[in-house]
Design an enzyme around this catalytic site. Structure first.
Site, mmCIF file in Angstrom:
data_model
loop_
_atom_site.group_PDB
_atom_site.id
_atom_site.type_symbol
_atom_site.label_atom_id
_atom_site.label_comp_id
_atom_site.label_asym_id
_atom_site.label_seq_id
_atom_site.Cartn_x
_atom_site.Cartn_y
_atom_site.Cartn_z
ATOM 1 N N ARG B 276 0.693 -1.614 0.008
ATOM 2 C CA ARG B 276 0.586 -0.021 0.085
ATOM 3 C C ARG B 276 0.944 1.047 0.006
ATOM 4 N NH1 ARG B 276 -2.867 0.057 5.366
ATOM 5 N NH2 ARG B 276 -1.109 2.000 5.450
ATOM 6 N N HIS B 280 -3.376 4.001 5.271
ATOM 7 C CA HIS B 280 -4.481 3.805 4.786
ATOM 8 C C HIS B 280 -5.776 4.699 4.086
ATOM 9 C CE1 HIS B 280 -7.836 1.305 6.679
ATOM 10 N NE2 HIS B 280 -7.892 2.397 7.103
ATOM 11 N N TYR B 289 4.508 4.725 11.281
ATOM 12 C CA TYR B 289 5.059 3.176 11.412
ATOM 13 C C TYR B 289 6.201 2.901 10.223
ATOM 14 C CZ TYR B 289 0.942 3.058 8.656
ATOM 15 O OH TYR B 289 0.015 3.284 7.359
#
Lengths: 344, 398
Positions: B276, B280, B289
């Site tokens: 990805r 998100h 992260y």
């Protein structure tokens, strides 16, 4: 099964037999009706409600599934999306909880989220309630959870004729139905002819099971026979109680309930489920909102205690019984009312 | 030979009764195991087997898909979409999932899979209503056989199994392809769906897009399995591991799984390893992260660049062709932009129209209440001389 019923005409039939007959007739009438769940095949269900269906219709129409309630409900959603009318069994009230995400997030809102493009005809049969000496997780009255979910219909029969008629109506409905079967009434019997079942009122209609003028007992499912017994016993006190059987909690029949309460001026709601957050609170609120000026007393509730369902050796203390109902009826400020019918 | 089949090792064997027949594994797990390495075509000798027609078709969809993702992301910044979970970097999975299905087949997308729905032919605006907020599902699922975009994780998987099972019961050779992310594989519904599918031998293909993160949680904290494809073995279905950025490889693996299901061979679990590239959603801060280095590595393995390279090696990436593809993508984006910039016509009475087939008495009362509130609002505005400026209802119900 009921092969000799025609000759014999009306004869005692149990609620379990009537439910079985309803499934059988629904399957015979509509090939889209599929019954599925854990143990519904060869065993005929742990309560034998699906007895003989696999023999008559084959495994494709009445099939055992893996032991997984979310899977049972979730796959039934997909089957309904493809045009079938699944009837699933949850075996016991508390066993249904793993399926609640499917129930709440998908079953109840598929019609709504697709703006009516995808109705979901799905019947979820849930044997519920106590009084059969079941061990933990086998006696919950879970109707409040279903009731709190818009998009579901919540139906619970209390008579043999309704068990047949309401289950047929639930299966025929284009919307999902949580069909709550009072376990302890499975073996109750009534004169009833499976081959010419008497027509019953449709889903969403309450029935007055016993006319009376002094107060209304509002109840459903397993508590109906208890209320009928209480109403008979009440005559000794000079109380003439009317008993309303809701039959369907959603849709809720305000009209019948409120007409009765306006006539009698007093109401007691009776159910096994815990009182706090239970269906009785909603029913009492509705009645109060609509009938306040007709009421001679506050709407009272007789419910199960606000405890996790107790162990079977103590359940008789938890379940509303005749005495507790009569005690509550006694609190309806009878002294203040010596003018019968003044509520009208 | 499995451990359970090793006989003669225990002492005094003859004194022991023979084990019951159910003692041994019921099927040989070896054929169900995924390959050790993700399956690839591009960059290998096997790439030569890919037909040029498929390659150019995939390329067109990928470029359009990338542009669609960029446009939808831009629309969130303009407040036209409440949220957009981008599939940038995952376009190969999205496109391949849509292209391997026949018209009669069904697609079960998650909230990140709007592009798959669009590649299947859905109107891009209708595909975005959930994310715009004007209605949960903007299309009739039966029209393109695309289930509603599913927001809860993995709950659409049992639906796919049930639908495919029902189709087979009716004698239709329909296949359902269900999409889920790596995080979704931890949910109970993932397990139940795969188990039901395998027991029923339902014609379903499960496509796990392993994009590395469930919002911020990396795969290592999601599962201890050798790969997500390995989970298939436990259910008794084949697991396939594939490069999720290699569009022709995905197309081949998924096509084989679809055909196998159609022939009655049962379900397959496909794990596509992808990434990805974006956060998100627009509400997420991916820098918390993961490192930019990691993202850059994946950008070097971009699904569009991989196909582009193969096309140019074949001399197929002519200026004219590239321009034509870009023009098509711009046209899609412009159309989407224009239409999304129009305010949707909403009818508040729709709130009550689709709860039950017949509104209950209570819903009819609430409908009347809202109608009266709206009338009062309109009157209020009219009296302040602003007339119908704020009336977005567009229509009145009878």
């Amino acid at each position: 099964m009921t092969a000799t019923a025609t000759e014999a005409g009306r004869k005692p039939v149990s609620m379990a037999q009537a439910l079985n007959r309803a499934l059988r007739d629904a399957m015979a009438d509509d090939p889209a009706v599929h019954v599925m769940g854990e143990d519904v095949g060869e065993l005929g269900g742990v309560f034998r409600i699906t007895d003989g269906l696999v023999k008559e219709f084959g495994e494709e129409r009445c099939g055992d599934t893996p032991l997984a309630e979310a899977g049972i409900l979730g796959t039934a959603v997909g089957m309904a999306m493809y045009g079938l009318r699944p009837v699933v069994e949850m075996q016991f009230d508390a066993f249904a909880y793993p399926g609640f995400e499917q129930l709440i997030s998908h079953v109840a809102r598929m019609r709504n989220r697709t703006r009516g493009a995808m109705p979901l005809p799905l019947t979820i049969r849930v044997p519920y309630g106590g009084g059969i000496g079941g061990v933990e997780h086998h006696s919950d009255s879970s109707e409040a959870y279903y009731l709190a979910t818009p998009g579901l219909q919540v139906v619970t029969p209390a008579t043999v004729a309704d068990a047949y008629g309401l289950l047929r109506a639930a299966i025929a409905s284009d919307d999902p139905v949580a069909f709550l079967e009072p376990k302890r009434l499975y073996w109750s019997r009534a004169d009833w002819s499976p081959d010419a079942p008497a027509p019953v009122a449709p889903l969403g209609r309450a029935e007055i099971r016993r006319p009376g003028s002094g107060a209304t007992l509002i109840t459903y499912g397993p508590s109906l026979p208890v209320c009928m017994e209480a109403a008979e016993a009440a005559t000794a006190e000079g109380w003439d109680l009317e008993v309303v059987d809701l039959r369907s909690l959603q849709p809720f029949d305000d009209a019948t309930v409120c007409a009765s309460v306006r006539r009698t001026g007093r109401a007691v709601v009776v159910h096994e489920a815990s009182g706090f957050g239970g269906p009785g609170g909603e029913i009492a609120a509705r009645v109060t909102e609509r009938c306040f000026h007709y009421l001679e007393a506050p709407v009272l509730r007789v419910a199960g205690f606000d405890i996790p369902y107790p162990p079977p050796m103590l359940e008789r203390h938890h379940l509303p019984g005749v005495d507790r109902i009569l005690d509550t009826v006694g609190r309806l400020q009878w002294e203040a009312d010596r003018t019968e019918g003044s509520g009208d | 030979m499995t451990v359970l089949e090793q006989r003669g090792s225990s002492r005094n064997e003859s004194h022991w009764p023979a084990p019951p027949p159910a003692w041994r594994p019921r099927v040989d797990p070896a054929p169900l195991l995924p390959d050790a390495e993700p399956y690839r075509l591009l960059g290998t000798d096997a790439a030569a087997r890919v037909e040029s027609g498929l390659l150019t078709e995939l390329y067109g969809h990928l470029v359009r898909g990338r542009r669609y993702n960029a446009q939808a992301t831009a629309l969130t910044r303009q407040g036209r979409l409440a949220v957009y979970p981008s599939s940038t970097g995952q376009e190969a999975c999205q496109v391949a999932a849509a292209l391997v299905l026949e018209e009669r087949d069904w697609l079960f997308p998650s909230y990140r899979d709007t592009l798959a729905a669009v590649a299947r032919g859905l109107d891009p605006v209708q595909a975005l209503t959930l994310l715009r907020g004007d209605w949960h599902t903007g299309y009739d699922p039966r029209e393109h056989r695309v289930a509603p975009l599913c927001t809860p994780l993995a709950t659409q998987l049992p639906h796919a199994v049930g639908l495919a099972h029902a189709a087979r019961l009716k004698g239709d050779d329909v296949v359902a392809l269900a999409m889920v992310g790596d995080g979704g594989t931890s949910e109970g519904d993932f397990h139940e769906a795969l188990n039901f599918a395998a027991v029923w031998q339902a014609p379903v293909v499960f496509l796990v897009q392993n994009n590395g993160f469930a919002i911020s949680v990396p795969l290592a904290k999601q599962t201890a399995a050798p790969s997500l494809a390995h989970k298939a073995v436990g259910y008794g279905m084949p697991g396939r591991l594939v490069d999720g950025n290699d569009a022709p490889a995905l197309h081949q693996v998924l096509s084989e799984a679809v055909e196998r299901a159609r022939r009655g061979g049962g379900p397959t679990l496909v794990e596509a390893i992808t990434y990805r590239v974006e956060a998100h959603t627009n509400a997420d801060d991916a820098t918390r992260y993961r490192t930019e280095d990691e993202v850059e590595q994946w950008r070097g393995h971009d699904p569009i660049a991989l196909v582009e390279r193969e096309l140019s090696e074949r001399g197929l990436l002519t200026d004219a062709f590239a321009q034509q593809v870009r023009d098509g993508a711009e046209e899609l984006a412009a159309g989407l932009r224009d239409r999304m910039n129009q305010d949707p016509a909403l009818d508040p009475m729709d709130l009550f129209a689709h709860v039950y087939a017949e509104p209950t008495a209570q819903l009819r009362e609430q409908e009347a209440q809202l109608r009266a509130e709206l009338a009062a609002e309109a009157e209020d505005e009219a009296s302040r001389g602003r007339g119908a400026a704020h009336d977005t209802t567009g229509k009145e119900r009878p």
